[in-house]
Write a protein that holds these residues in place. Sequence first.
Motif, PDB file in Angstrom:
ATOM      1  N   SER A 150      31.825   4.796  60.923  1.00 60.64           N
ATOM      2  CA  SER A 150      31.903   3.389  60.511  1.00 60.64           C
ATOM      3  C   SER A 150      33.179   3.053  59.748  1.00 60.64           C
ATOM      4  N   GLY A 151      33.915   4.056  59.292  1.00 59.07           N
ATOM      5  CA  GLY A 151      35.142   3.816  58.522  1.00 59.07           C
ATOM      6  C   GLY A 151      35.846   5.148  58.323  1.00 59.07           C
ATOM      7  N   PRO A 152      37.047   5.117  57.753  1.00 57.88           N
ATOM      8  CA  PRO A 152      37.793   6.366  57.582  1.00 57.88           C
ATOM      9  C   PRO A 152      37.083   7.365  56.668  1.00 57.88           C
ATOM     10  N   VAL A 153      37.297   8.644  56.964  1.00 57.26           N
ATOM     11  CA  VAL A 153      36.809   9.722  56.101  1.00 57.26           C
ATOM     12  C   VAL A 153      38.018  10.553  55.666  1.00 57.26           C
ATOM     13  N   MET A 154      37.862  11.291  54.584  1.00 60.20           N
ATOM     14  CA  MET A 154      38.906  12.202  54.117  1.00 60.20           C
ATOM     15  C   MET A 154      38.360  13.614  54.307  1.00 60.20           C
ATOM     16  N   ILE A 155      39.075  14.399  55.108  1.00 58.15           N
ATOM     17  CA  ILE A 155      38.576  15.737  55.473  1.00 58.15           C
ATOM     18  C   ILE A 155      39.480  16.784  54.836  1.00 58.15           C
ATOM     19  N   GLN A 156      38.886  17.789  54.138  1.00 56.50           N
ATOM     20  CA  GLN A 156      39.710  18.808  53.517  1.00 56.50           C
ATOM     21  C   GLN A 156      39.090  20.195  53.621  1.00 56.50           C
ATOM     22  N   VAL A 157      39.986  21.176  53.590  1.00 57.32           N
ATOM     23  CA  VAL A 157      39.566  22.571  53.511  1.00 57.32           C
ATOM     24  C   VAL A 157      39.761  22.999  52.064  1.00 57.32           C
ATOM     25  N   LEU A 158      38.694  23.514  51.455  1.00 52.32           N
ATOM     26  CA  LEU A 158      38.746  23.991  50.074  1.00 52.32           C
ATOM     27  C   LEU A 158      38.723  25.507  50.081  1.00 52.32           C
ATOM     28  N   GLU A 159      39.550  26.110  49.245  1.00 54.34           N
ATOM     29  CA  GLU A 159      39.578  27.569  49.144  1.00 54.34           C
ATOM     30  C   GLU A 159      39.370  27.990  47.699  1.00 54.34           C
ATOM     31  N   GLY A 160      38.565  29.028  47.502  1.00 53.26           N
ATOM     32  CA  GLY A 160      38.343  29.557  46.156  1.00 53.26           C
ATOM     33  C   GLY A 160      37.225  30.584  46.162  1.00 53.26           C
ATOM     34  N   GLU A 161      36.960  31.152  44.974  1.00 54.67           N
ATOM     35  CA  GLU A 161      35.866  32.118  44.842  1.00 54.67           C
ATOM     36  C   GLU A 161      34.552  31.413  45.180  1.00 54.67           C
ATOM     37  N   ASN A 162      33.775  31.986  46.060  1.00 58.69           N
ATOM     38  CA  ASN A 162      32.474  31.421  46.453  1.00 58.69           C
ATOM     39  C   ASN A 162      32.561  29.929  46.778  1.00 58.69           C
ATOM     40  N   ALA A 163      33.584  29.553  47.517  1.00 54.23           N
ATOM     41  CA  ALA A 163      33.857  28.121  47.756  1.00 54.23           C
ATOM     42  C   ALA A 163      32.675  27.378  48.396  1.00 54.23           C
ATOM     43  N   VAL A 164      31.946  28.043  49.298  1.00 56.02           N
ATOM     44  CA  VAL A 164      30.842  27.345  49.981  1.00 56.02           C
ATOM     45  C   VAL A 164      29.787  26.909  48.967  1.00 56.02           C
ATOM     46  N   ALA A 165      29.296  27.853  48.179  1.00 59.62           N
ATOM     47  CA  ALA A 165      28.239  27.542  47.201  1.00 59.62           C
ATOM     48  C   ALA A 165      28.769  26.665  46.074  1.00 59.62           C
ATOM     49  N   ARG A 166      29.998  26.933  45.645  1.00 55.24           N
ATOM     50  CA  ARG A 166      30.559  26.149  44.537  1.00 55.24           C
ATOM     51  C   ARG A 166      30.677  24.674  44.933  1.00 55.24           C
ATOM     52  N   ASN A 167      31.130  24.419  46.160  1.00 59.91           N
ATOM     53  CA  ASN A 167      31.241  23.031  46.610  1.00 59.91           C
ATOM     54  C   ASN A 167      29.863  22.387  46.710  1.00 59.91           C
ATOM     55  N   ARG A 168      28.854  23.125  47.201  1.00 66.18           N
ATOM     56  CA  ARG A 168      27.493  22.581  47.302  1.00 66.18           C
ATOM     57  C   ARG A 168      26.957  22.238  45.911  1.00 66.18           C
ATOM     58  N   GLU A 169      27.291  23.054  44.915  1.00 63.67           N
ATOM     59  CA  GLU A 169      26.870  22.760  43.535  1.00 63.67           C
ATOM     60  C   GLU A 169      27.512  21.467  43.048  1.00 63.67           C
ATOM     61  N   LEU A 170      28.813  21.324  43.312  1.00 62.56           N
ATOM     62  CA  LEU A 170      29.518  20.112  42.869  1.00 62.56           C
ATOM     63  C   LEU A 170      28.932  18.879  43.540  1.00 62.56           C
ATOM     64  N   MET A 171      28.508  19.009  44.830  1.00 65.94           N
ATOM     65  CA  MET A 171      27.992  17.877  45.600  1.00 65.94           C
ATOM     66  C   MET A 171      26.648  17.381  45.072  1.00 65.94           C
ATOM     67  N   GLY A 172      25.751  18.308  44.732  1.00 65.03           N
ATOM     68  CA  GLY A 172      24.393  17.931  44.328  1.00 65.03           C
ATOM     69  C   GLY A 172      23.479  17.776  45.536  1.00 65.03           C
ATOM     70  N   ALA A 173      22.212  17.469  45.293  1.00 66.63           N
ATOM     71  CA  ALA A 173      21.208  17.396  46.357  1.00 66.63           C
ATOM     72  C   ALA A 173      21.549  16.322  47.390  1.00 66.63           C
ATOM     73  N   THR A 174      21.085  16.554  48.634  1.00 71.40           N
ATOM     74  CA  THR A 174      21.340  15.628  49.750  1.00 71.40           C
ATOM     75  C   THR A 174      20.967  14.192  49.383  1.00 71.40           C
ATOM     76  N   ASN A 175      19.793  14.039  48.742  1.00 77.49           N
ATOM     77  CA  ASN A 175      19.358  12.712  48.296  1.00 77.49           C
ATOM     78  C   ASN A 175      19.915  12.439  46.897  1.00 77.49           C
ATOM     79  N   PRO A 176      20.828  11.478  46.770  1.00 71.38           N
ATOM     80  CA  PRO A 176      21.465  11.211  45.466  1.00 71.38           C
ATOM     81  C   PRO A 176      20.455  10.971  44.346  1.00 71.38           C
ATOM     82  N   LYS A 177      19.272  10.455  44.707  1.00 69.53           N
ATOM     83  CA  LYS A 177      18.243  10.194  43.674  1.00 69.53           C
ATOM     84  C   LYS A 177      17.707  11.494  43.087  1.00 69.53           C
TER      85      LYS A 177
END
Length: 141
Positions: free
Chosen positions: A69-96
Amino acid sequence: MALERTLSIIKPDAVARNVIGEIYSRFEKAGLKIIAAKMKHLSRKEAEGFYAIHRERPFFNALVEFMSSGPVMIQVLEGENAVARNRELMGATNPKEAAPGTIRADFAETIDANAVHGSDSLENAAIEIAYFFSTTELCPR
Ligand SMILES: Nc1ncnc2c1ncn2[C@@H]1O[C@H](COP(=O)(O)OP(=O)(O)OP(=O)(O)O)[C@@H](O)[C@H]1O
């Protein structure tokens, strides 16, 4: 500890809210390096291909519609345990249900427009990174 790479997408709702920089700042403060990035308005076909694993889910059409529906910003993140660390920063699928201080708690309101995507496993990260970037576009440092 393992040095990992993960794919992150700032979704159309967050791009429209003009919070790319605030979200990038969270990645950087968490020790994740942005080693590739592109802004793109996905076609329906590109969004369908990206979310092919969700094809049978009831929300698939709405998800594809939203992601194109509109532009997205796509990035590759690198770091220690990047997959889990990014998921932690994101929070649960449902913002509530997302913990206070997470990206979704702070920048999203609904489950279908929830600000960010992040790979959920190392295996999917490799597939998703290759979907959007060639190896020559990655700039590890
Ligand atoms: N019940 C639902 N109704 C509408 N959209 C949904 C629903 N569940 C998930 N979605 C959308 O589909 C995406 C993928 O769902 P999934 O269950 O894989 O969540 P996720 O892994 O937290 O999110 P993402 O894959 O985007 O990182 C979600 O981010 C959300 O935008």
